[in-house]
Design an enzyme around this catalytic site. Structure first.
Site, short mmCIF file in Angstrom:
data_model
loop_
_atom_site.label_atom_id
_atom_site.label_comp_id
_atom_site.label_asym_id
_atom_site.label_seq_id
_atom_site.Cartn_x
_atom_site.Cartn_y
_atom_site.Cartn_z
N LYS A 3 3.52 12.73 -2.56
CA LYS A 3 4.56 11.82 -1.95
C LYS A 3 5.47 12.16 -0.92
O LYS A 3 6.17 13.21 -1.04
CB LYS A 3 5.39 11.10 -2.90
CG LYS A 3 6.36 10.06 -2.71
CD LYS A 3 7.07 9.48 -3.89
CE LYS A 3 7.78 8.16 -3.65
NZ LYS A 3 8.39 7.76 -4.73
N ASP A 10 7.67 5.95 8.86
CA ASP A 10 7.00 7.65 9.50
C ASP A 10 6.30 8.20 8.45
O ASP A 10 5.51 9.32 8.32
CB ASP A 10 7.88 8.48 9.76
CG ASP A 10 9.14 8.80 8.99
OD1 ASP A 10 9.06 8.60 7.68
OD2 ASP A 10 10.36 9.04 9.46
N GLY A 11 6.43 7.65 7.02
CA GLY A 11 5.45 8.17 5.82
C GLY A 11 6.26 9.44 5.35
O GLY A 11 5.56 10.19 4.38
N GLY A 45 0.85 -1.42 -0.05
CA GLY A 45 0.07 -0.03 0.01
C GLY A 45 0.68 1.23 0.00
O GLY A 45 2.18 1.28 0.01
N GLY A 89 2.51 3.68 1.56
CA GLY A 89 2.97 3.89 2.86
C GLY A 89 3.29 5.28 3.30
O GLY A 89 3.53 5.77 4.46
N ASP A 94 7.40 5.48 -9.49
CA ASP A 94 7.97 5.13 -8.23
C ASP A 94 9.58 5.36 -8.45
O ASP A 94 10.36 4.22 -8.69
CB ASP A 94 7.67 3.92 -7.59
CG ASP A 94 6.38 3.74 -6.99
OD1 ASP A 94 5.95 4.97 -6.77
OD2 ASP A 94 5.68 2.89 -6.64
N ASP A 142 4.34 -3.95 -7.31
CA ASP A 142 3.93 -2.95 -6.67
C ASP A 142 4.56 -1.74 -7.38
O ASP A 142 3.95 -0.77 -7.32
CB ASP A 142 3.99 -2.81 -5.29
CG ASP A 142 5.57 -2.97 -4.68
OD1 ASP A 142 6.04 -3.66 -4.97
OD2 ASP A 142 5.83 -1.86 -3.94
N ASN A 143 5.43 -1.81 -8.19
CA ASN A 143 6.05 -0.50 -8.68
C ASN A 143 5.55 -0.54 -10.25
O ASN A 143 6.35 0.11 -11.05
CB ASN A 143 7.61 -0.50 -8.59
CG ASN A 143 7.75 -0.33 -7.10
OD1 ASN A 143 7.18 0.48 -6.33
ND2 ASN A 143 9.07 -0.56 -6.47
#
Length: 549
Positions: free
Chosen positions: A133, A145-146, A103, A105, A294, A284-285
């Protein structure tokens, strides 16, 4: 405040089921394509650069771009209850192993902008999604921590725009914003963590759906969400596949998968054309619409090396090395085929489509190489075309062998080849060395044995090229349209990062401007027409990057 800016819509939220839990806690999210989450407010946002041409396509005026409203939007500080922002739920294979739920993140989607038909063609479709992003923690952040640091944000901003101007499908960058926050990062994974400045990239795409968006519900036997997600993708991103009846059946699913295979092949051919290495081609990329997405530990080929990878996490296995990208594309498509099998319930058509990927890739790769070499394919009969394909394939593969035999700068070589007069005496080895000297990293390697090999290849190229009845100038014009003069060289972006970390963003802005015209040689940018300097050969950021990059 936000009403003064172009309106954001909520197509993804209204089109797919969401997470019923609205808490921003790391957890397993079931039966949902997204979770509602708001960006983390930042204390002191500062706009480093904005993509004004792209912003104009979204409907922003020049006054709005310099307003506090815009700054608050792209920094995540514009938080109104009426705006539903979200992070997407997906899974993926990472380095060949199923990783389960992943997901967004550190990415938060603000919504979709409607694009009018009168805008420029760089934004495809009726809507594009605006995503931040590095905007803070989400339910998919796990233990992170995103946040995104300045160095990785600069790399994403510059590279996505460089790719666009090279003519390669990609997400776009709208802005780069310093947040005023700092986080601790261990960039080399060697225990020497330190504080780094945080930044946010506002980026755009018609769709941020990935292969992993399909894989996750399939892996959980959540066939309702699987069907909904695939059909959302078809309706919104592949509307040309929709039948007049509006009934999506097995045939439409297969057409959708076929289109994804074709777009993936085209994308990787384009990467190979300019020497781009993604670095972390996990499922996922991988974008369902065939865009580069990404920008993490990517890199650009300096010396031509099919075995080179920029990713320090991949240094041993080299799974995502330059020359293996076509195979990884097919491997990832195989995983996508497995994920949609419940919708097809038949293996043969999926396998046939996957097998056809190789043919599509090989055909497009040869067409691409003919373009790089300034060759045409005009022949009258099928047998002549087949013979020509075989000889052109051999010519192209022999060139790759030649480029690999000594440290040869890929970008400079093709530009120098375009300038080479094919009526020259190709037995004059001293002249050949002199003409291509700037392309070589180690002149000690350029001995008579190598020069003889270069001469032999040039003779084959000369014979093939002269058969096209093109002049040297016509050949050069054709070659210069597909062989860039400027790429985002690894050492140049690292220099820009190091200056930016000291508060000087001038080189970031200069590179952003330079890369808008990558095929046009310009005297004022002469200093960027150079190969990698010796000091950058093994320097972190210039030769290799970690996944934190």
């Amino acid at each position: 405040m936000s009403a003064l800016l172009p309106t954001l819509h909520s197509l993804f939220i209204t089109g797919l089921p969401g997470d019923s839990d609205t808490s921003n806690t790391s957890r397993s999210v079931e039966h949902a394509a997204y979770s509602l989450v708001t960006p983390t407010p930042v204390k002191n946002p500062q706009l480093i650069c904005s993509n004004n041409e792209l912003a104009a396509e979204l409907g922003f005026t020049s006054e709005q771009l310099t307003s506090n409203n815009f700054l608050q939007l792209v920094s995540g500080n514009d938080q109104f209850p009426s705006k539903q922002t979200y992070s997407m739920n997906y899974g993926g294979h990472q380095f060949g192993q199923w990783a389960g739920q992943l997901g967004d993140g550190r990415a938060i989607n603000l919504g979709q902008y409607k694009i009018s038909s009168s805008t420029m063609a760089s934004l495809k479709g009726d809507y594009v999604t605006l995503q931040l992003k590095g905007a803070g923690k989400t339910p998919y952040s796990r233990h992170a921590d995103g946040m995104a640091v300045l160095r990785s944000s600069i790399r994403e901003y510059l590279c996505s725009e460089a790719m666009f101007h090279l003519g390669i499908p990609t997400t776009r960058a709208l802005s780069l914003t310093l947040t005023g926050e700092e986080v601790i990062r261990d960039k080399l994974y060697d225990g020497r963590a330190d504080y780094e400045a945080c930044a946010i990239v506002a980026r755009l795409s018609p769709s941020f759906l990935r292969f992993g968006s399909i894989q996750l519900p399939s892996s959980r036997d959540d066939f309702d969400l699987l069907k909904q997600t695939v059909e959302f993708s078809i309706k919104n991103d592949f509307p040309e596949l929709m039948p007049e009846s509006n009934i999506i059946d097995k045939k439409v699913y297969l057409s959708w998968f076929t289109e994804i295979c074709e777009r993936t092949a085209h994308l990787i051919v384009e990467w190979m054309r300019v020497g781009f290495v993604h670095g972390v081609l996990n499922t996922d990329n991988m974008s369902l619409i065939g865009e580069t997405i990404d920008y993490g530990p990517y890199g650009w080929i300096d010396n031509f090396d099919l075995n080179w990878t920029p990713n320090t996490s991949d240094a041993a296995e080299k799974r995502y090395r330059f020359g293996q990208q076509p195979y990884i594309g097919q491997w990832n498509l195989f995983q996508l085929a497995n994920a949609i099998y419940p919708l097809i319930d038949e293996a043969k058509p999926l396998q046939e489509t996957l097998n056809n990927y190789n043919k599509i890739y090989e055909t497009q790769w040869l067409t691409m190489m003919r373009g790089k070499l300034g060759l045409n394919t005009q022949r009258t009969s099928t047998s002549e075309k087949n013979n020509l394909s075989e000889s052109d394939l051999e010519l192209s593969k022999n060139l790759e062998t030649l480029l690999s035999s000594v440290s040869t700068d890929m970008t400079l070589f093709y530009r120098h080849l375009a300038d080479f007069n094919l009526l020259t005496n190709l037995n004059d080895l001293d002249f050949l060395k002199q003409h291509f000297t700037e392309c070589f990293y180690n002149l000690d390697e350029i001995n008579d044995t190598y020069l003889m090999q270069l001469s032999l290849w040039l003779k084959s190229y000369q014979k093939r090229s002269l058969a096209t009845n093109k002049s040297n100038l016509e050949r050069k014009i054709k070659m210069d349209k597909v062989n860039p003069c400027y790429i985002l060289r690894n050492f140049q972006v690292q220099e820009a990062i190091e200056q930016a970390e000291r508060g000087n963003y001038s080189l970031v802005l200069l590179l952003a401007e330079l890369l808008k015209t990558p095929y046009e040689k310009q005297e004022k940018y002469k200093q960027f027409e150079v190969k990698r300097p010796d000091w950058a050969t093994n320097k972190f950021g210039c030769s290799a990057l970690s996944c934190s990059s």
